[in-house]
Design a protein around this motif. Structure first.
Motif, mmCIF file in Angstrom:
data_model
loop_
_atom_site.group_PDB
_atom_site.id
_atom_site.type_symbol
_atom_site.label_atom_id
_atom_site.label_comp_id
_atom_site.label_asym_id
_atom_site.label_seq_id
_atom_site.Cartn_x
_atom_site.Cartn_y
_atom_site.Cartn_z
ATOM 1 N N VAL A 58 0.842 -1.199 0.000
ATOM 2 C CA VAL A 58 0.000 0.000 0.000
ATOM 3 C C VAL A 58 0.878 1.251 0.000
ATOM 4 C CG1 VAL A 58 -1.975 1.166 1.038
ATOM 5 C CG2 VAL A 58 -1.768 -1.315 1.239
ATOM 6 N N LEU A 98 1.757 3.833 -3.170
ATOM 7 C CA LEU A 98 1.493 5.270 -3.116
ATOM 8 C C LEU A 98 2.777 6.046 -3.433
ATOM 9 C CD1 LEU A 98 -0.890 7.074 -2.561
ATOM 10 C CD2 LEU A 98 -0.371 6.968 -0.119
ATOM 11 N N ILE A 114 -6.532 -7.540 0.935
ATOM 12 C CA ILE A 114 -7.024 -6.188 1.257
ATOM 13 C C ILE A 114 -6.048 -5.134 0.732
ATOM 14 C CG2 ILE A 114 -7.486 -4.578 3.168
ATOM 15 C CD1 ILE A 114 -8.467 -7.040 4.794
ATOM 16 N N ASN A 115 -4.781 -5.374 0.970
ATOM 17 C CA ASN A 115 -3.781 -4.378 0.587
ATOM 18 C C ASN A 115 -3.596 -4.292 -0.929
ATOM 19 O OD1 ASN A 115 -3.447 -3.794 3.267
ATOM 20 N ND2 ASN A 115 -1.652 -5.107 3.529
ATOM 21 N N ALA A 165 -6.248 -2.020 -2.270
ATOM 22 C CA ALA A 165 -5.876 -0.611 -2.112
ATOM 23 C C ALA A 165 -4.860 -0.222 -3.192
ATOM 24 C CB ALA A 165 -5.321 -0.365 -0.711
ATOM 25 N N GLN A 223 -6.696 0.273 -6.399
ATOM 26 C CA GLN A 223 -7.553 1.467 -6.389
ATOM 27 C C GLN A 223 -6.730 2.751 -6.473
ATOM 28 O OE1 GLN A 223 -9.935 0.496 -2.922
ATOM 29 N NE2 GLN A 223 -11.665 -0.030 -4.238
ATOM 30 N N TYR A 224 -5.554 2.760 -5.863
ATOM 31 C CA TYR A 224 -4.673 3.915 -6.023
ATOM 32 C C TYR A 224 -4.343 4.128 -7.508
ATOM 33 C CZ TYR A 224 -3.485 4.233 -1.002
ATOM 34 O OH TYR A 224 -3.513 4.402 0.362
ATOM 35 N N LEU A 279 -7.337 5.572 -9.202
ATOM 36 C CA LEU A 279 -7.514 6.961 -8.762
ATOM 37 C C LEU A 279 -6.517 7.901 -9.429
ATOM 38 C CD1 LEU A 279 -8.777 9.055 -6.803
ATOM 39 C CD2 LEU A 279 -7.021 8.406 -5.152
ATOM 40 N N ASN A 336 -7.753 8.595 -12.855
ATOM 41 C CA ASN A 336 -8.925 9.477 -12.908
ATOM 42 C C ASN A 336 -8.594 10.901 -12.476
ATOM 43 O OD1 ASN A 336 -10.445 7.302 -13.740
ATOM 44 N ND2 ASN A 336 -11.176 6.806 -11.687
ATOM 45 N N LEU A 345 -3.199 7.505 4.788
ATOM 46 C CA LEU A 345 -2.862 6.079 4.838
ATOM 47 C C LEU A 345 -2.407 5.671 6.232
ATOM 48 C CD1 LEU A 345 -2.037 3.332 3.647
ATOM 49 C CD2 LEU A 345 0.026 4.402 2.777
ATOM 50 N N LEU A 394 -17.859 -0.449 -4.849
ATOM 51 C CA LEU A 394 -17.004 0.527 -4.177
ATOM 52 C C LEU A 394 -16.043 1.123 -5.195
ATOM 53 C CD1 LEU A 394 -16.233 -1.507 -0.910
ATOM 54 C CD2 LEU A 394 -18.155 0.029 -1.397
ATOM 55 N N PRO A 400 -14.220 4.448 -4.997
ATOM 56 C CA PRO A 400 -13.897 5.723 -4.353
ATOM 57 C C PRO A 400 -13.205 6.690 -5.305
ATOM 58 C CG PRO A 400 -12.428 3.983 -3.600
ATOM 59 C CD PRO A 400 -13.514 3.321 -4.390
ATOM 60 N N THR A 401 -13.479 7.961 -5.118
ATOM 61 C CA THR A 401 -12.888 8.989 -5.982
ATOM 62 C C THR A 401 -11.722 9.700 -5.302
ATOM 63 O OG1 THR A 401 -14.402 10.684 -5.141
ATOM 64 C CG2 THR A 401 -15.108 9.460 -7.088
ATOM 65 N N ASP A 402 -11.383 9.271 -4.100
ATOM 66 C CA ASP A 402 -10.252 9.920 -3.430
ATOM 67 C C ASP A 402 -9.507 8.920 -2.545
ATOM 68 O OD1 ASP A 402 -11.677 9.730 -0.999
ATOM 69 O OD2 ASP A 402 -12.651 11.651 -1.362
ATOM 70 N N VAL A 403 -8.328 9.332 -2.112
ATOM 71 C CA VAL A 403 -7.467 8.464 -1.313
ATOM 72 C C VAL A 403 -8.169 8.056 -0.015
ATOM 73 C CG1 VAL A 403 -5.337 8.467 0.066
ATOM 74 C CG2 VAL A 403 -5.301 9.276 -2.315
ATOM 75 N N ILE A 456 -10.426 5.071 -0.560
ATOM 76 C CA ILE A 456 -9.654 3.831 -0.719
ATOM 77 C C ILE A 456 -9.190 3.321 0.642
ATOM 78 C CG2 ILE A 456 -7.495 2.871 -1.632
ATOM 79 C CD1 ILE A 456 -7.791 4.842 -4.007
ATOM 80 N N ASN A 457 -8.692 4.224 1.440
ATOM 81 C CA ASN A 457 -8.137 3.822 2.735
ATOM 82 C C ASN A 457 -9.221 3.397 3.716
ATOM 83 O OD1 ASN A 457 -5.614 4.323 1.709
ATOM 84 N ND2 ASN A 457 -5.443 6.367 2.614
ATOM 85 N N ILE A 471 -11.938 1.891 2.851
ATOM 86 C CA ILE A 471 -12.295 0.521 2.441
ATOM 87 C C ILE A 471 -11.344 -0.476 3.095
ATOM 88 C CG2 ILE A 471 -12.351 -1.115 0.504
ATOM 89 C CD1 ILE A 471 -13.250 1.213 -1.280
ATOM 90 N N ALA A 472 -10.043 -0.186 3.023
ATOM 91 C CA ALA A 472 -9.072 -1.093 3.648
ATOM 92 C C ALA A 472 -9.367 -1.221 5.145
ATOM 93 C CB ALA A 472 -7.649 -0.596 3.408
#
Lengths: 333, 333
Positions: free
Chosen positions: A108, A112, A158-159, A162, A165-166, A169, A172, B104, B150, B152-155, B158-159, B161-162
């Motif tokens: 994660v 990032l 889970i990680n 993330a 999704q990063y 994101l 986007n 994070l 799910l 998400p549009t921002d960090v 995402i976090n 959710i984790a």
């Protein structure tokens, strides 16, 4: 693949986790077709990185030993790169339960760090990120497609979500082109075989080659799909090449699913000798077991024009041949 | 609620983020009904923690200033607790984009630290974790139920959710009872009003009370659902009390959705004065904007027997009364 190979000629490519099993296999292919390859790898001792993996290309690639969490280092390394294959990861599921903070830091925080470095220093880079079918958890239906709910059974799953999704994101919000491939079990030369904490295949292979008995947890009926590493390298190269891949999340998989018992029997057949026994699941592994799992890879087929070409027997033959020759460089490294 | 209040009498309860808006409101109610309350809060300066929030109960609760990432501290604090309300979070969406590593660290690493502390020291604890409707991203349908994808549009999304998934995992793998509530916009006394980085409501309220003009981004047509803090405290208490809540993920929400413009108009009406204007979305906020969003809370209604009781006007009246009295303790703290 000729058009794809000429696309990569003289292209600057950075591979995180490039000393690992899949990363090094990719680095070798890219070097063969004339790409300028930079490898980033932390060589953390229990993970898959191994200098011997890049023995055939060690004088033709730039090898940078560094943790992807090193933000200043990443800032420098991403500049001037056309494509990043972002493969660096902690990949042991049981390991992620025993040391969840280490998995979090790499899968994660590390991701990032990579993405922030690209945003600040090279937003025109294209990133191909390797994820895992583990994020689906116990399948609610089979084969598992990309719309299957994400219900991971371990910290690693889970990680990795993330991490995915990063990447989505940062596409986007900042326009960095990213592609996500969800890999299934991959095997082939350079697979980690020094311990049994990172998938069963490498460990079974090693036991077999050392003349030891293979222990199967459970009844051996669990179904899996397997990909030979050269096929996975094809998918990675296609993902970097195809414009249509940008922004997509795609499963890899195989035409056929195969039970653990069949896998072991085929290995013994190819090896011409070997033994196996059964044992109940140890508690820690049972907790994170996902049952049968195999993937629908039709999206990758449609978008990338990809499908696996190597039969399990052929792949196994090549893999065993490799370890018969170079096993000593893998069993303890 | 009498049965519920007697359930909490003499019970040991720990609230992370207990000096924040919702945490302190919960701490006050729990103290009133005779629970033994321990508050953990880091009082990070830009977040919602404020010592004045617990002024009415400051001599009746244990206040422990500490970051939830402090593992040794958490190990000690969770021992002997019956229930944890796990509310500590970085909650600014725009903040999560500007400093994703801080988000994070708190929303992912911090949650892992909390859960590991419970696993090692008090696996019989019940944890109620507050998540956010932000994890759904731009709704694909309305109202948004818990099965909505799910995206998400921002960090921060995402976090969170984790954070949720860790709670689910620690229940499945280690038997720690966990409940997840996905909160929508919450308002009421003690809401952070010192800056505009944590939701629009607190900021609008402050501008109004200071006699300044409110600026609405966009056309003001965005729909939202709002909950008054006392109703959210009800939902938290019910989640800790009801056996059926264990393992569930539930939205909070409201019977009615309301546009930003209507919100502002109602605020001005209740305040008996005020002005507003419109401005295009700033780029950073537009990138993470989720459009219309309001939640289906029928699952919480079925399982908890919960529904919001406070009308927006009534809630606003109480909120404004509070800030007219105590505003000076909030505008700069």
């Amino acid at each position: 693949m000729d058009k794809i190979y000429s696309f990569y000629k003289d292209r600057s490519v950075i591979i995180t986790g490039g000393l690992g099993f899949i990363g090094s296999s990719l680095a070798i292919r890219l070097t063969e077709v004339g790409a300028r390859v930079t490898i980033v790898d932390s060589l953390i001792s229990q993970y898959g990185g191994n200098m011997f993996n890049v023995e055939p290309i060690k004088d033709s690639v730039k090898i940078n030993i560094m943790d992807i969490r090193d933000r200043h280092g990443m800032n420098n390394l991403v500049r001037g790169q056309d494509i990043m294959f972002n493969l660096a990861a902690q990949a042991s599921h049981i390991g992620s339960m025993e040391d969840p903070f280490a998995d979090l830091a790499i899968n994660v925080q590390g991701q990032l760090s990579v993405l922030e470095a690209c945003r600040e220093n090279n937003p025109d880079i294209k990133i191909i990120f390797t994820s895992t079918r583990q994020i689906y958890g116990r399948p609610q239906y089979l084969p598992v497609d990309e719309d299957h709910p994400l219900r991971p059974t371990d910290v690693n799953g889970i990680n990795k979500i993330a991490g995915e999704q990063y990447h989505i994101l940062y596409r986007n919000a900042y326009g960095i082109e990213t592609v996500i491939l969800r890999l299934t079990n991959t095997y082939g030369p350079r697979l980690l075989v020094k311990h049994n904490r990172q998938g069963f295949l490498g460990w079974f292979l090693r036991l077999l080659l050392e003349g030891k008995e293979i222990t199967i947890f459970g009844d051996g009926c669990r179904l899996r799909d397997l990909n030979y590493v050269d096929d996975v390298v094809d998918a990675l190269l296609l993902s970097g090449y195809k414009k249509e891949a940008a922004g997509q999340v795609m499963n890899l998989g195989n035409h056929e699913s195969i039970s653990l018992l069949e896998i072991v029997k085929t290995m013994i057949e190819v090896n011409k000798s070997g033994k196996y026994n059964f044992m109940p699941f140890p508690d820690g592994i049972k907790k994170i077991d996902i049952g049968d799992s195999y993937a629908d890879f039709s999206k990758a087929k449609n978008i990338l024009g990809w499908e696996p070409k190597t039969s399990f027997k052929d792949g196994l033959l090549k893999t065993m041949e490799y370890y018969r020759k170079y096993g000593k460089d893998y069993y303890w490294h």
